[in-house]
Design a protein around this motif. Structure first.
Motif, PDB file in Angstrom:
ATOM      1  N   TYR A   1       0.816  -1.212   0.000  1.00 60.58           N
ATOM      2  CA  TYR A   1       0.000   0.000   0.000  1.00 60.58           C
ATOM      3  C   TYR A   1       0.852   1.266   0.000  1.00 60.58           C
TER       4      TYR A   1
ATOM      5  N   TRP B   1       1.585   1.901  -3.534  1.00 60.58           N
ATOM      6  CA  TRP B   1       0.360   2.355  -4.195  1.00 60.58           C
ATOM      7  C   TRP B   1       0.113   3.841  -3.900  1.00 60.58           C
ATOM      8  N   SER B   2       0.337   4.247  -2.668  1.00 59.68           N
ATOM      9  CA  SER B   2       0.164   5.655  -2.301  1.00 59.68           C
ATOM     10  C   SER B   2       1.141   6.540  -3.061  1.00 59.68           C
TER      11      SER B   2
ATOM     12  N   GLU C   1     -11.328   1.780  -3.183  1.00 59.27           N
ATOM     13  CA  GLU C   1     -10.075   2.001  -2.464  1.00 59.27           C
ATOM     14  C   GLU C   1      -9.923   1.000  -1.327  1.00 59.27           C
TER      15      GLU C   1
ATOM     16  N   ARG D   1      -6.882  -1.668  -0.981  1.00 58.90           N
ATOM     17  CA  ARG D   1      -6.053  -1.788   0.238  1.00 58.90           C
ATOM     18  C   ARG D   1      -5.989  -3.239   0.702  1.00 58.90           C
TER      19      ARG D   1
ATOM     20  N   LEU E   1      -3.819  -5.308  -1.703  1.00 58.13           N
ATOM     21  CA  LEU E   1      -2.385  -5.050  -1.603  1.00 58.13           C
ATOM     22  C   LEU E   1      -1.795  -5.602  -0.311  1.00 58.13           C
TER      23      LEU E   1
END
Length: 265
Positions: A12, A15-16, A232, A236, A239
């Motif tokens: 994550y 990903w952010s 989302e 999350r 991931l």
């Protein structure tokens, strides 16, 4: 030279980072010489294509057409690709309607060669629509070369919203999820379903997906994922579970995070 997306972290956190830098990275990718050459040629020449045969005769146009749907590996399967295009999608017996991979359905639908007297290639908006799809899909593939889970997460946000907004029955939406290999993979991982679930009877598969989705999201319907916050949440969960399975970092903190995300802390 093609710009290579930067994904410095997994899970994550990665990903952010990708989301924070997405606009800049996509712009750099789209401005790369190889992408520019391909898209400029497509924009300038696709309007002259009036049939599937016309498209098949121009490898450069076909490369972008297939690449927009992630089907670039089929560029040498000329008979098969032409059949998909010429059959269209209106006839129940059309080849695209028989294939489990729905990318072929979307590919044939986009061009409209088998369904309309005037194909979609003659529409003024068509070149930019396909080019945008090509750029997005190729960027996702490039991201996947760095981290496959990031590619699946990117693909999910685009594909799942289309499925969730489709006008069909609740079960029909689930069949859309289960028939899309990339989206299905995200759901299976996020929900903790084994890949062997695919060997079950279709009704049993549907029941498994519904039960696990209700457990983690308090709602068993695909339509809930039209909401960005729900997508989302799904990403999350996907991931975190992916990182736990990969064992790329210590399992304990990730397992704690997974418990929190799943509502079972």
């Amino acid at each position: 030279m093609t710009f290579q997306p930067i994904v410095p972290l997994s899970g994550y956190a990665g990903w952010s980072f990708l989301n924070r830098t997405m606009d800049v990275q996509k712009a750099a990718f789209n401005e790369a010489a190889s992408v520019q050459r391909a898209t400029d040629y497509f924009r300038e020449n696709i309007g002259a294509v009036a049939s599937a045969d016309d498209l098949m005769s121009d490898r450069r146009l076909l490369s972008v057409a297939l690449g927009a749907f992630g089907l670039e590996e089929d560029i040498n399967n000329t008979f098969f690709v032409q059949k998909v295009l010429e059959d269209g999608i209106v006839d129940d017996d059309a080849l695209a309607n028989k294939l489990s991979d729905k990318r072929y359905f979307e590919f044939s639908k986009a061009f409209g060669f088998g369904d309309f007297d005037t194909p979609n290639t003659e529409l003024s908006t068509f070149p930019d629509e396909i080019i945008t799809k090509y750029q997005d899909t190729q960027f996702e593939i490039a991201v996947g070369e760095q981290d496959e889970t990031m590619r699946l997460a990117l693909n999910l946000d685009r594909e799942l919203i289309e499925i969730a907004n489709t006008q069909t029955s609740d079960n029909g939406l689930w069949y859309g999820v289960m028939g899309n290999s990339a989206v299905r993979s995200v759901f299976e991982t996020a929900l903790g379903l084994p890949s062997s679930v695919g060997s079950l009877d279709l009704d049993q598969q549907l029941s498994e997906f519904r039960d696990k989705t209700s457990r983690y999201f308090d709602d068993s319907e695909v339509s809930q994922f039209a909401d960005k916050s729900k997508r989302e949440e799904l990403v999350r969960l996907f991931l975190v579970r992916s990182e736990v399975a990969a064992g790329s970092v210590g399992a304990s903190p990730l397992e704690n995070a997974l418990s929190l995300l799943s509502g079972f802390a």
